[in-house]
Motif scaffolding. Structure first.
Motif, PDB file in Angstrom:
ATOM      1  N   SER A 158       0.832  -1.199   0.000  1.00  0.00           N
ATOM      2  CA  SER A 158       0.000   0.000   0.000  1.00  0.00           C
ATOM      3  C   SER A 158       0.871   1.253   0.000  1.00  0.00           C
ATOM      4  N   GLU A 159       0.159   2.433  -0.096  1.00  0.00           N
ATOM      5  CA  GLU A 159       0.888   3.701  -0.163  1.00  0.00           C
ATOM      6  C   GLU A 159       1.437   4.099   1.203  1.00  0.00           C
ATOM      7  N   THR A 160       0.733   3.801   2.266  1.00  0.00           N
ATOM      8  CA  THR A 160       1.165   4.270   3.587  1.00  0.00           C
ATOM      9  C   THR A 160       1.847   3.149   4.356  1.00  0.00           C
ATOM     10  N   ALA A 161       2.826   3.532   5.142  1.00  0.00           N
ATOM     11  CA  ALA A 161       3.566   2.549   5.945  1.00  0.00           C
ATOM     12  C   ALA A 161       2.676   1.974   7.052  1.00  0.00           C
ATOM     13  N   MET A 162       1.738   2.827   7.562  1.00  0.00           N
ATOM     14  CA  MET A 162       0.853   2.373   8.624  1.00  0.00           C
ATOM     15  C   MET A 162      -0.057   1.251   8.137  1.00  0.00           C
ATOM     16  N   LEU A 163      -0.619   1.379   6.962  1.00  0.00           N
ATOM     17  CA  LEU A 163      -1.489   0.348   6.406  1.00  0.00           C
ATOM     18  C   LEU A 163      -0.703  -0.925   6.125  1.00  0.00           C
ATOM     19  N   ASN A 164       0.513  -0.783   5.580  1.00  0.00           N
ATOM     20  CA  ASN A 164       1.372  -1.957   5.361  1.00  0.00           C
ATOM     21  C   ASN A 164       1.689  -2.658   6.691  1.00  0.00           C
ATOM     22  N   GLY A 165       1.969  -1.903   7.744  1.00  0.00           N
ATOM     23  CA  GLY A 165       2.264  -2.487   9.058  1.00  0.00           C
ATOM     24  C   GLY A 165       1.095  -3.284   9.601  1.00  0.00           C
TER      25      GLY A 165
END
Length: 180
Positions: free
Chosen positions: A40-47
């Motif tokens: 995904s675009e955001t690191a938070m969503l990937n985490g």
């Protein structure tokens, strides 16, 4: 300080958990780095996505561990414990039996000695009947006093017609020596 069996088992399980988690975190980082799954675009969503995936994979791994390995190990531990307790009970029973047998033998010897002492008290200066009667019960005293028994010299006549030949003839030996 060395721990008990339960402590060392808990340490082994903890080390196994740490190893499994490290392998799964490494696998997750590898999948993320290779762009193989959901980027995904955001690191938070990937985490969050990879955290949920890691939780799912660890849950499946835990389920398989419980299903295949832990039950078998617990059954092995249980059967080993039952076998050890059975062996311990058998040794205790054998020890109790041996103790009772020894006690019974001692009581029998004590009773026989008491009978002999009572007889000796009632008949001073006489030999108890169990001491010299052929076929009579063996005296306890005579069992331990056999080295001092001396029946004396036999006083019966012996009739010998001819000496026994044990394979050596002295007359033949003299004749062979003279010829040589």
């Amino acid at each position: 300080m060395q721990g008990t069996g339960q402590d060392s088992d808990a340490e082994i399980r903890l080390m196994g958990l740490i190893l499994a988690q490290s392998a799964l975190v490494g696998l997750g980082i590898g999948v993320f780095d290779a762009d193989l799954w959901l980027k995904s675009e955001t690191a938070m969503l990937n985490g969050f996505t990879y955290a949920m995936a890691a939780f799912f994979v660890q849950g499946i791994a835990y389920y398989f561990f419980k299903m295949f390995f832990e039950q078998e190990m617990q059954e092995r531990v249980k059967s080993t414990g039952m076998q050890k307790s059975r062996e311990l009970r058998y040794k205790q029973m054998q020890s109790n039996f041996d103790n009772r047998r020894v006690e019974m033998e001692m009581r029998m010897q004590e009773a026989q000695l008491e009978r002999e002492l009572r007889w000796m008290e009632s008949n001073p200066g006489k030999m108890p009947p169990s001491w010299g009667v052929p076929g009579g019960p063996q005296s306890i005293v005579s069992q331990y006093d056999t080295g001092q028994f001396n029946p004396g010299i036999p006083n019966h006549d012996v009739e010998v017609d001819q000496p026994i030949n044990l394979g050596i003839n002295e007359e033949e030996d003299k004749d062979t020596k003279k010829k040589k």
